[in-house]
Structures are given as C-alpha cells and as structure tokens.
Scaffold this active site. Structure first.
Site, short mmCIF file in Angstrom:
data_model
loop_
_atom_site.label_atom_id
_atom_site.label_comp_id
_atom_site.label_asym_id
_atom_site.label_seq_id
_atom_site.Cartn_x
_atom_site.Cartn_y
_atom_site.Cartn_z
N GLU A 43 0.88 -1.16 0.00
CA GLU A 43 0.00 0.00 0.00
C GLU A 43 0.92 1.21 0.00
O GLU A 43 1.84 1.28 0.81
CB GLU A 43 -0.87 0.03 1.27
CG GLU A 43 -1.81 1.23 1.25
CD GLU A 43 -2.64 1.40 2.52
OE1 GLU A 43 -2.29 0.79 3.55
OE2 GLU A 43 -3.63 2.16 2.47
N ARG A 270 5.72 -13.08 9.37
CA ARG A 270 6.33 -11.79 9.07
C ARG A 270 7.66 -11.69 9.78
O ARG A 270 7.97 -12.44 10.69
CB ARG A 270 5.40 -10.64 9.41
CG ARG A 270 5.25 -10.34 10.87
CD ARG A 270 4.63 -8.97 11.17
NE ARG A 270 3.36 -8.67 10.53
CZ ARG A 270 3.19 -7.61 9.74
NH1 ARG A 270 4.19 -6.80 9.48
NH2 ARG A 270 2.01 -7.35 9.22
N LYS A 280 4.38 0.56 10.38
CA LYS A 280 4.46 1.80 9.62
C LYS A 280 4.03 2.98 10.48
O LYS A 280 4.58 4.06 10.38
CB LYS A 280 3.56 1.72 8.39
CG LYS A 280 4.19 1.00 7.21
CD LYS A 280 3.28 1.15 6.00
CE LYS A 280 3.67 0.19 4.90
NZ LYS A 280 2.67 0.18 3.81
#
Length: 567
Positions: A43, A270, A280
RNA sequence: UGCUCCGUAGUGUAAUUGGCAACACGUCUGACUCUGGAUCAGAAGAGUUCAGGUUCGAGCCCUGACGGAGCAACCA
C-alpha cells in the site's frame, strides 16, 4: 545468448520452505498450465522496511527461480492514507534490492471499474446489499468472536433498491459513513470476516490516481483476491495475519471465477527484529516527532535507512534467506542481520585507515620532513582489489584506546616500553608520553622506530603482538563519523504492556564523532561508498558529505573479542 | 469462554512417503595471522511444551491438556 541461468525446478535434498514446496507441487501437477505468477502488493502509505524485503524476496524470488513473473501492484484502495511520494520510494527500494517487475506495474485502482461491476453482479444475485446503519450499529451487530452476530434490517432490501442505492453511493449523493455495501454471507459464522463484511464505503477524499472519479471505494478484502484473479496470479503470498481472511478471499473468487484457474493465498510469518519497531505507524511517528532525522535515518529499519547505513542489497537478501519462511512467529536477532552485512562487506569493502579518537605519536628518530609512501593491500580477501600507497611520516595519529599508560594483562597494544607494528609501516616502541595532568588526557606519545622492520620485501624477523592502524598527521583528512547503536534499548519495545515504545528509545543510539583523521585517499570517496576502517568496522560515506566535509556512517563494528572480554 | 494458526539447543531454521534430531548465527577452546577482523580445526548446548494413544518404531499420525499469536477498522 542465454540470460541468467535458470535454476533446476526440482531440487532433491535441498530443504525448501513449505511455500516453495507448494509451488513445486503445483508446477509438477500442471496446475494453472504450469505457470507461476506472484505479486508484491504494497500500500503506498509509507516507506518499505526490512519486513517488506522479506516479502519482496519471496514473491520475486520464487517467480524468478521457477520461470514465472512477479507483478508489482500498489494496493491503493484507501485515498485517505496514500500518496505518490510513497509509490516512487517503493519502486526505488525494490529495484535497489535487485528485483524487476518489468512492465507489470499495476494498481488496484486500475480495477475499480471491474470491481464495481462485480459488486453490481453480487447485488443482482442477492449476495450484496446496501446498509444504512451507522458504523457503531454495524459493529455492534457483528457480535464478538465468541458470540454470533445479528442480521441487519437492511439485509432484505430488494435488488433494485440495492442497485439504485449503490449507484448513488458512488455518484457522491450520500455523505461519508452514511451507507456501505456489504456482502451477504453469514452473520453467525465463527469467522468474523464472513459476517457480512463491508465491501464498499463512501470516501470523498480525492484519490492520488483516479481523482474524484469514484466516491465508493472497495475495501481490501474486496479488492485483493479479485485483483490477483484479474492478473492471473497463481500464488498470492502474504503474512500470517491474513490467514483468517482466506475463506473470504476464496468466497469472492468462487463468485468471480469462470474456469479452472484460481489464485491461491498462502501465508508466511512476518519478519520481526528485536531492538526496533516495524509498524508503519510507529515508524511514521518517529519521523514526524523528530526522534530520527527522517525515513532514511541510518537507525531506521527502512530499506532507505539501511541503505544509508551502508547495508548492501546482497546482505539483506542473505539475511532474509537465512531466517527462512515458516508459520512460526519468530523474533529475529539483529546480530544475524549484522553478521550478514559483515559477511558481505568482508569480501568487497576496501580496507582503509581511519582514526576515530586520535592521539599524536611522534617518532623521535624519524627524520623531520620526510615522507614515505608505504604500500598496503586493499583487501586481503580479494587480491584483485590490488594495493594502494599511504603516506607515512614522523608524526602519526593512532587511536587513543590503543595506548594505555599502565597496561592491563594481555593488552597487545602500545604502552610505555612496548612495541607494536604500525600496519604496513614500521615497528615502533613507546619511550615516553606527555599527559595533561589536569585532564588526565594523553596528549602526545613519543616513540622510536626500527628502520629494519619496514613492511614488505625484506621482512624483518621481529614479531610483535599488536598491529595498529594509523594516519600520518601531515596528510590526514578530517572527517565526521556517526556511530550508531540500536534505536531501542529493549528487545521488544512495542510489546510491553503499560509502556509506550518511545520509553525505550536508546538515548545513545547516535554518537557523532568529529575531528576524526582518515587517510588521504578517502578525500575522493563517493556517496554511499563502503570501506572497512581497519580494526574498527565497516563505514560508508553519508550523503551529507560535501567536498570540504567528509561524513561517514558506521554500518557495523568488526567482531571484537577484546572489548567484549574487558567489559 | 468461539474460530484459525503455531509450539524442535540461547536465536533462527532442517529432519525424504513415520526409521533412534541436523545446519546457520551466537557461545567456548585451539591454530594461524602485519586487522584481538577474516580463515581453519574442535567443543559445549535440545531428546523435539506436557500427558496419553496407534506402531516393531513418532518431532512427524490421533486424542486431550498447557503455552503463544491472530480475528470483533467504513485500514491494509
């Protein structure tokens, strides 16, 4: 001419991740016509960090290894958070890592039309409806993970009414938040994501690519799988938290697909690193609150930060390869990352002399005004990197730490009466020193040298325990050196209950050392060029460097058993 | 107390269709060295969360505990 070598598709004996195993099995079974297509779907709302690198390496890596393609797809379904600034940086970072999406740069927003039509199709077969209830009510009705939800009163709206309303939602006739489109699935499903998920919401913020063309935007779940389908993606690799989304992913594909082909979502763990934060949101806060100098602060786990710190793409790929892909939520040790850079830089970084905390050594029996050019090897690991000359003269700088007035046992460096070799030059002996009695600082060290011991051809028999790096005082170039330590002094700063992660910021994570002395050859070093300062570590030229002001970043220290033992 | 996933040396990963646990990093020795780096040689360190079961044989299969993670955004 053949391009790069294609690796063998089937490897026996070599261990492969469960994902690779799936891919190999699918290939061998001729699934999807024996093709493999993956995608990396960021994104554009932030900079890529090392966690993304793990995903990039997997999706691009698998495609490359098995003769497939990997698309770059920007998952830009939320105009409120996204920006072109990020698109560019993401592309730069992927390229830097060494991967190529060729001409396949896609955007979820490219599919808004098809997605909209698909939503209309769902409405037409009674599988989607417009809900007029406010967010709180919808949320309330969803129930809890342990309690089933209840159905919305709008669930039984007529198809025509739904069609009309959805069209008007998209035309901008309604306020944000006033209506949503939901898939009609099962309010009592044990999986929360199947309880009539919202698939379209009204957003009036202009989109960075489609402007104000749309007012209704698809949610992630309604865009991702379908985009995979539109692109012919065969293996949609994502992280573990999407595991519970998979039934919904498959549900939409079931409604959409016409033939045998279907994309398959596979989840992996992850990347977590200790002593840092990876979300983020938190990284953005660190930047916005000025706790770091920017996204590319060398202490950041962002790819641009690591790049500026001196990490190579090879070292990051190696690290990712080392930690592997599993379903276990692991916390990886930064020291493994550091090992990976050291390992890489050891082979390629030229050795140079740089003195961080200089103290002057005067070689009293060396002629004043004389300069010799001594020859030193650029990299003992790679002969092809050749040699260079370094000027030597009567006064040199050595590291303050390399001298002890009263040496502790096993101190193999300089101390009164002790001998050491100045690497590439001569063996010197400390005769005396001058100390500032007030400050206790050693200001000058007086030595004699043995002319018979010059490095090179006629090797002297004399052996000494210590070898020091040095820089000729008359020829030294001034430099600023930035030393970095971990950004946080807690292994898991974000995971502490009742504590904000900022409380664990390491106040000593940046140490600026000015007045360093480096050998003259470094005057012409270019931005991001990497070196090993002998005995100290790996350093790279920071982009803040100007022609009259050299700045180095310490990427990582050399392994140092001495200070470890004496700590 | 719902659903999904996970549980192997300090850390990260392996263990072919079940066959008496391997590798890397780290740690510790020693050798070598004009980087106390690198390199080389070697060592210590888990009996696979626990308890049952199936089997000649289980880290792998089954059952049940225990522990951890994710899921209740009109984020992705």
């Amino acid at each position: 001419m053949s391009k790069e070598k294609q690796e063998e598709p089937v490897i026996k004996g070599e261990s492969m991740s469960f994902i690779e195993q799936f891919i190999v099995d699918d290939l061998q079974n001729g699934k999807n016509e024996g093709k493999i297509v993956t995608r990396f779907p960021p994104e554009p709302n932030g900079y890529l960090h090392i966690g993304h690198a793990k995903a990039v390496c997997l999706s691009f890596g698998m495609a490359k290894k098995y003769g497939g393609k990997c698309n770059l797809r920007f998952d830009d379904t939320n105009p409120e958070k996204e920006d072109v600034e990020y698109v560019d940086s993401i592309k730069e970072d992927i390229k830097w890592l060494g991967f190529d999406w060729e001409d396949r740069e896609y955007y979820a927003s490219d599919y808004f039309g098809r997605l909209y039509n698909f939503a209309v199709d769902l409405i037409k077969i009674g599988l989607a409806y417009v809900d007029d209830q406010p967010a709180e009510v919808i949320s309330e009705q969803k129930g809890l993970p342990s309690r089933p939800g209840v159905e919305s009163e709008y669930r039984k709206r007529t198809i025509d009414e739904n069609l009309g309303l959805f069209e008007r939602m998209n035309k901008g006739e309604f306020e944000e938040g006033s209506r949503v489109l939901r898939a009609r699935i099962d309010m009592s499903s044990p999986n929360m994501h199947m309880r009539d998920p919202i698939i379209y919401r009204i957003l009036k913020t202009p989109h960075h690519r489609t402007g104000d063309k749309w007012n209704a935007y698809p949610m992630y779940d309604f865009a991702h799988g379908q985009s995979d389908y539109f692109e012919g993606v065969t293996h949609s690799l994502c992280t573990l938290e999407f595991e519970v989304h998979r039934p919904l992913y498959d549900w939409f594909i079931d409604q959409l697909k016409t033939g045998d082909y279907r994309p398959r979502q596979i989840e992996f763990n992850r990347l977590n690193l200790n002593y840092t934060v990876m979300s983020k949101r938190k990284l953005l806060e660190l930047v916005q609150e000025g706790r770091v100098s920017g996204w590319d602060d060398p202490r950041m786990p962002t790819l641009c930060g690591l790049r500026r710190r001196g990490y190579t793409p090879e070292s990051i790929r190696k690290f990712v390869d080392l930690i592997g892909y599993t379903k276990v939520e692991a916390i990886n040790d930064v020291s493994l990352l550091e090992h990976a850079v050291r390992d890489d830089l050891n082979m390629r970084a030229p050795r140079v002399f740089g003195v961080l905390n200089p103290v002057r050594v005067i070689i009293t029996n060396y002629p004043e005004g004389k300069t010799e050019n001594v020859e030193v090897i650029n990299n003992p690991e790679d002969e092809s990197m050749g040699k260079r000359t370094v000027p030597f003269s009567r006064e040199v700088y050595i590291e303050q730490e390399d001298f002890m007035e009263t040496p502790v046992p096993k101190f193999f460096r300089l101390a009164p009466g002790m001998e050491v070799r100045l690497k590439g030059a001569y063996i010197i002996k400390c005769e005396s020193f001058r100390k500032n009695e007030k400050t206790g600082i050693i200001e000058e060290i007086y030595c004699t040298y043995d002319p018979e011991t010059r490095s090179g051809a006629n090797q002297s028999e004399k052996k000494v325990k210590g070898t020091l790096h040095w820089v000729s005082a008359a020829h030294a170039v001034e430099a600023e050196v930035r030393l970095y330590d971990r950004l946080f002094n807690h292994e898991d700063p974000a995971g502490q209950k009742d504590h904000d992660y900022r409380e664990f910021l390491n106040p000593g994570s940046l140490q600026v050392v000015k007045g360093c002395k480096v050998e003259p050859s470094l005057k012409s070093a270019k931005h991001l060029e990497k070196f090993q300062f002998q005995r100290l570590g790996y350093f790279c030229v920071d982009p803040d460097t100007k022609s009259d002001h050299l700045v180095f970043n310490r990427t990582v220290q050399l392994k140092d058993t001495w200070t470890k033992l004496n700590r």
